[in-house]
Design a protein around this motif. Structure first.
Motif, mmCIF file in Angstrom:
data_model
loop_
_atom_site.group_PDB
_atom_site.id
_atom_site.type_symbol
_atom_site.label_atom_id
_atom_site.label_comp_id
_atom_site.label_asym_id
_atom_site.label_seq_id
_atom_site.Cartn_x
_atom_site.Cartn_y
_atom_site.Cartn_z
ATOM 1 N N GLY A 425 -47.186 4.829 -17.552
ATOM 2 C CA GLY A 425 -47.489 4.779 -18.811
ATOM 3 C C GLY A 425 -46.777 4.219 -19.890
ATOM 4 O O GLY A 425 -45.750 3.572 -19.749
ATOM 5 N N ALA A 426 -47.101 4.632 -21.158
ATOM 6 C CA ALA A 426 -46.453 4.151 -22.085
ATOM 7 C C ALA A 426 -45.296 5.185 -22.665
ATOM 8 O O ALA A 426 -45.857 6.364 -23.041
ATOM 9 N N HIS A 427 -44.067 4.959 -22.245
ATOM 10 C CA HIS A 427 -43.086 5.783 -22.707
ATOM 11 C C HIS A 427 -42.145 5.248 -23.652
ATOM 12 O O HIS A 427 -41.732 4.146 -23.395
ATOM 13 N N ALA A 429 -38.930 4.347 -25.894
ATOM 14 C CA ALA A 429 -37.593 4.035 -25.481
ATOM 15 C C ALA A 429 -36.731 5.152 -25.967
ATOM 16 O O ALA A 429 -37.061 6.040 -26.909
ATOM 17 N N HIS A 430 -35.499 5.341 -25.443
ATOM 18 C CA HIS A 430 -34.378 6.720 -25.710
ATOM 19 C C HIS A 430 -33.538 6.138 -26.659
ATOM 20 O O HIS A 430 -33.056 4.880 -26.838
#
Lengths: 432, 290
Positions: A425-427, A429-430
C-alpha cells in the motif's frame, strides 16, 4: 347580385387561403429552422428520462479522498535456549519483570517457533489546509491497539509545529521510530527496562525549528504518563494502604536535537528529559514515587557512495527514581533508585540489498537503597538482512542476553531470529 | 545621515528582496539560477552523485527548507522516498503541498510510459509515468517558463528582471537546440542498452533505439540471469550507458559479452564535465557520438 356575392366569397376565400398559406409557409420555414433545436430538446428529454430512471449512486462518492493506507506485516521464526514459560519467570533485578500490561505492539518475538508479531495498519492524509493526520493501528492475534493517532499542524508560523493525540514521544532517538524501521528485531535493553514498548502516550507536543543554518529542534510535551515501566497514573490499594492517583496529565518531556554535516558524514545528536509521577501496581507489590529520565543520543552516518554507508547509533538512558515500595503485607520501604545503561550499534549497508550490523547493550548502573544488585547486565546481537526492495526484508539476527536472573543466578539467553517484514500500500517515507 | 539611513534601508530591502529558493535536484537549481540571477538564494538538496530515488533525508536539509519561500521539485513520485518527511519536518507553511511555495515541474510536460495499471510486482513503477523528463532538451524551455512564472508570482518587484533573464536564456537555448537536434538526429537508430529507464525521453525523442535495461524491472538491481537473457537480445548495441552513481560492473560485463562499450552518461548538472544545463546535453551528445 348573387354572382357578386359568390365572387366576393371566392375572393375572400382565396384571400383567406392566401392569408392562411402565408403563415403556414412561415411556420414551415420556422419549423425547419426549429427542427434541430426541437430534436435536441428531444434528445435532452430522453437523456433526462434516462437520468431520472437511473440510480443516482455517485452523488456522495468520496473515494477520491481516500487516505494513504498501508499494511505492514512482521512475522518471525525464533529459536531460544530457554522455554517460553521459564522465560516469563526471569527477572532483570531491580529493573524488569514480566507482568501483563503490554500495549502497542505487545511483546515482539515472544515465543519459540513462529511468531506473528503484528499486522499494522497505517493511515495518513491531510485533514484540511491546517492539519495532517496520522494513525498507526497494529493488529496482533489478540486484537487491535491504537498505537498512534495524532494530528500535526501544517501552517504554524515562525517554525513552530503542534502535535496532538496519541503519539510516539520525541524523547531519545529510537523512541519515535516504528518497530519496522528499527535496525534490530527487538528494542534495545535500556528501552525495554525503562520504557517497555516505548514512550507512546496521549498528549500534546510543541516543537520549534530554530532559524539556524544547521538543524536545531527544540520540543516540549505534556503527556498523560501511563508508561508501565517508569510512570503510571492510577492510584492503588495494597495491604490496606491507599495511594491516590497522580495529577493528570502526569508526564513532562523536553528535548533538543541538533544535526550537522561534515563532508559525507552526517551527525545527529540530542538530549532528552522526562519527568513524572510513578504508580506501578503489580498486585502483590507496588511502587509509588517520582521519576526523572535523562537520555542522550548520537547518530553518525558516513556515506561511502550512493548506496553504501556505515552508521553508528548510540543512546544512554539514566533513570533517577524516588518513592515507596508497598508490599501486600502492609510493609513499606522508601527507595532511591539510580539506574542507567546504553546501547551502541554499528550498521553497514553493503550494497543495494544487503545490510549487516552489531549491537551492544549494557546496563552499568543499578543502585537501589540498601540493595546489592548486579551492575553489569549486557546483551549483544548481530544481524544480516536482505531487502529485495524497500517493501520487503528478511533479517537473520543472533544474540545473547546476560541480563536476566533466576533466584539470584544469572540465566544466559541465547536467541536466533529469522524475521520477515513486508509492507503493502501507500506508506510514507521514513525520516533520517 | 539621511543617506546612511536610505543606504541601510536599501541594503535591508535587498536582503529581504532575495527570493529564497530550494530545489530537489541540481538541474532544477540551474534553471533557477538562469532565471533568478543574483535576486535569489538557492539551496539544492540532492547531490549529483546521489541516486535520485534514494537521496538521504538528512536533518541538515530540514534546517534549510525551514526558511525558503519556494521549493521546486521534479515530481512524478521521484522524490517520494525522501521529500515528504523533509517538508513535514521543515515547519515551513509556505512549502506544504497545496501552497504557492511548492512547484511540481512534472505537471508542465506530457509524461511518457504512464502505466494503465500499477502494481509493485512491476518494480518501482511510477503511476504518473516516467519521471526523468528533464533529459529531453525540448522540455527545458517549458520548465524555465514555469519557474519564471512562479518566481514572478512570489516576487513581483523583480519580475521584469526574471523575464529578461528568461528571454536571454531561451534565446541561447533555442540556438543550442538546433545544434542538438542536428547532432542527435545523426544518432537515429543507434542501439543502446541503459541501466535504468533514465534516458527514455531523450532516446525516444531522437529515435535512438533502446534495446534493453540492465535492471530486470525498474529499481531492481541487475541479476546474472537477466544479463544473460539481455546479452541475447542486445546484440548490435553500440553502448551500454549508466549513470555515475551506479555500479559499473554489470554494464562492463554485458558490454564485454555483446561487444559494446560501457560509458557513463551524465544525468544531472554537477557530475564530471557538466557545469551547467548546456554542458549536460553537449556531453551526452559527445559521448554518444564517439
Amino acid at each position: 347580385m348573387k354572382k357578386l356575392a359568390l365572387l366576393l366569397g371566392i375572393f375572400s376565400l382565396s384571400f383567406a387561403q392566401e392569408s392562411l398559406e402565408k403563415p403556414q409557409k412561415e411556420q414551415a420555414k420556422e419549423e425547419t429552422q426549429k427542427s434541430q433545436p426541437l430534436d435536441r430538446s428531444l434528445q435532452l428529454r430522453s437523456k433526462f428520462d434516462d437520468r431520472l430512471m437511473a440510480m443516482q449512486i455517485g452523488t456522495f462518492r468520496q473515494s477520491a479522498f481516500l487516505p494513504d493506507i498501508s499494511l505492514i506485516v512482521d512475522t518471525s521464526l525464533l529459536g531460544r535456549n530457554i522455554k517460553d514459560k521459564e522465560l516469563e519467570h526471569l527477572k532483570i533485578p531491580g529493573l524488569y519483570h514480566k507482568h501483563e500490561n503490554a500495549h502497542g505492539h505487545g511483546e515482539l518475538n515472544k515465543n519459540r517457533g513462529f511468531n506473528l508479531n503484528y499486522a499494522e495498519l497505517y493511515f495518513y492524509a491531510p485533514v484540511d489546509p491546517y492539519f495532517d493526520l496520522y494513525a498507526t493501528i497494529p493488529f496482533t492475534e489478540e486484537g487491535a491497539k491504537i498505537e498512534e493517532a495524532y494530528a500535526v499542524t501544517r501552517g504554524l508560523p515562525l517554525g513552530f509545529q503542534l502535535k496532538v493525540g496519541k503519539f510516539r514521544s520525541g524523547f531519545g532517538r529510537l523512541n519515535a521510530q516504528h518497530p519496522h524501521a528499527w535496525d534490530f528485531a527487538n528494542q534495545p535493553l535500556v528501552y525495554k527496562v525503562f520504557l517497555g514498548e516505548g514512550l507512546t502516550e496521549k498528549g500534546i507536543q510543541i516543537n520549534w525549528l530554530a532559524p539556524t543554518p544547521f538543524y536545531l529542534l527544540l520540543g516540549a510535551e505534556v503527556l498523560q504518563g501511563e508508561n508501565e515501566q517508569s510512570f503510571g497514573t492510577n492510584g492503588f490499594e495494597i495491604g490496606g494502604v491507599e495511594v491516590p492517583e497522580t495529577r493528570k496529565p502526569n508526564l513532562y518531556v523536553g528535548f533538543v536535537k541538533t544535526s550537522f554535516d561534515i563532508g559525507s558524514l552526517s551527525v545527529l545528536t540530542g538530549f532528552s528529559y522526562a519527568q513524572g509521577k510513578t504508580r506501578i501496581d503489580h498486585g502483590e507489590h507496588a511502587f509509588a514515587g517520582k521519576t526523572k529520565l535523562y537520555g542522550f543520543d548520537l547518530t553518525a552516518r558516513y556515506s561511502l557512495d550512493a548506496v553504501r554507508y556505515i552508521a553508528f547509533q548510540g543512546e544512554y538512558l539514566y533513570r533517577d527514581q524516588k518513592g515507596t515500595k508497598y508490599e501486600f503485607d502492609a510493609t513499606t520501604e522508601d527507595l532511591k533508585k539510580k539506574q542507567g545503561g546504553f546501547y551502541t550499534q554499528l550498521v553497514a549497508r553493503l550494497d543495494k540489498r544487503w545490510r549487516a550490523g552489531i549491537q551492544y547493550n549494557l546496563i552499568n548502573k543499578n543502585d537501589i537503597t540498601d540493595k546489592n544488585l548486579p551492575k553489569n547486565l549486557p546483551a549483544y546481537y548481530a544481524m544480516v538482512e536482505y531487502s529485495p526492495t524497500e517493501f520487503s526484508r528478511i533479517r537473520l539476527q543472533a544474540g545473547q542476553n546476560r541480563a536476566f536472573y533466576e533466584n539470584g543466578k544469572r540465566k544466559t539467553i541465547n536467541e536466533v531470529i529469522l524475521q520477515f517484514t513486508f509492507a503493502i500500500g501507500a506508506h510514507g517515507a521514513h525520516p533520517f | 545621515m539621511k543617506r546612511l539611513i536610505t543606504l541601510l534601508l536599501l541594503s535591508l530591502s535587498i536582503s529581504f528582496a532575495q527570493l529564497r529558493v530550494a530545489t530537489t535536484y541540481p538541474w532544477i537549481g540551474e534553471l533557477v539560477k538562469d532565471v533568478g540571477g543574483d535576486k535569489i538564494s538557492l539551496y539544492v538538496i540532492a547531490k549529483p552523485t546521489e541516486d535520485f530515488h534514494f537521496v538521504v533525508p538528512k536533518p541538515s536539509h530540514i534546517a534549510k527548507l525551514r526558511n525558503v519561500d519556494l521549493l521546486i521539485i521534479n515530481g512524478a513520485s521521484l522524490e517520494i522516498g525522501f521529500l515528504p518527511p523533509l517538508i513535514q519536518q521543515s515547519n515551513n507553511p509556505k512549502i506544504q503541498p497545496g501552497r504557492k511555495g511548492l512547484l511540481d515541474l512534472s505537471s508542465f510536460v506530457d509524461l511518457i510510459e504512464k502505466p494503465a495499471v500499477v502494481s509493485r510486482e512491476m518494480g518501482d513503477v511510477h503511476p504518473e509515468g516516467n519521471p526523468h523528463y528533464h533529459l529531453n532538451p525540448h522540455h527545458i524551455p517549458l520548465l524555465a517558463k514555469a519557474i519564471k512564472e512562479r518566481m514572478c508570482e512570489l516576487d513581483q518587484t523583480n519580475c521584469g528582471y526574471y523575464t529578461s533573464r528568461l528571454e536571454d536564456f531561451l534565446k541561447r537555448w533555442s540556438q543550442k537546440l538546433k545544434e542538438w537536434d542536428e547532432g542527435f538526429s545523426n544518432l537515429k537508430d543507434l542501439k543502446v542498452v541503459q541501466y535504468h529507464k533514465t534516458y527514455n525521453y531523450l532516446f525516444k525523442h531522437y529515435g535512438i533505439q533502446i534495446v534493453g535495461t540492465l535492471e530486470p524491472l525498474p529499481g531492481i538491481p541487475p541479476t546474472a540471469r537477466h544479463l544473460e537473457e539481455l546479452s541475447k537480445v542486445a546484440k548490435g548495441a553500440k553502448f551500454v550507458v549508466y549513470e555515475v552513481f551506479r555500479d559499473s560492473k554489470p554494464a562492463n560485463n554485458l558490454a564485454k559479452v555483446i561487444g559494446a562499450r560501457a560509458i557513463v552518461l551524465p544525468h544531472d548538472v554537477g557530475v564530471e564535465g557538466v557545469k551547467n544545463l548546456f554542458d549536460l546535453f553537449d556531453v551526452i551528445l559527445e559521448r554518444l557520438s564517439q
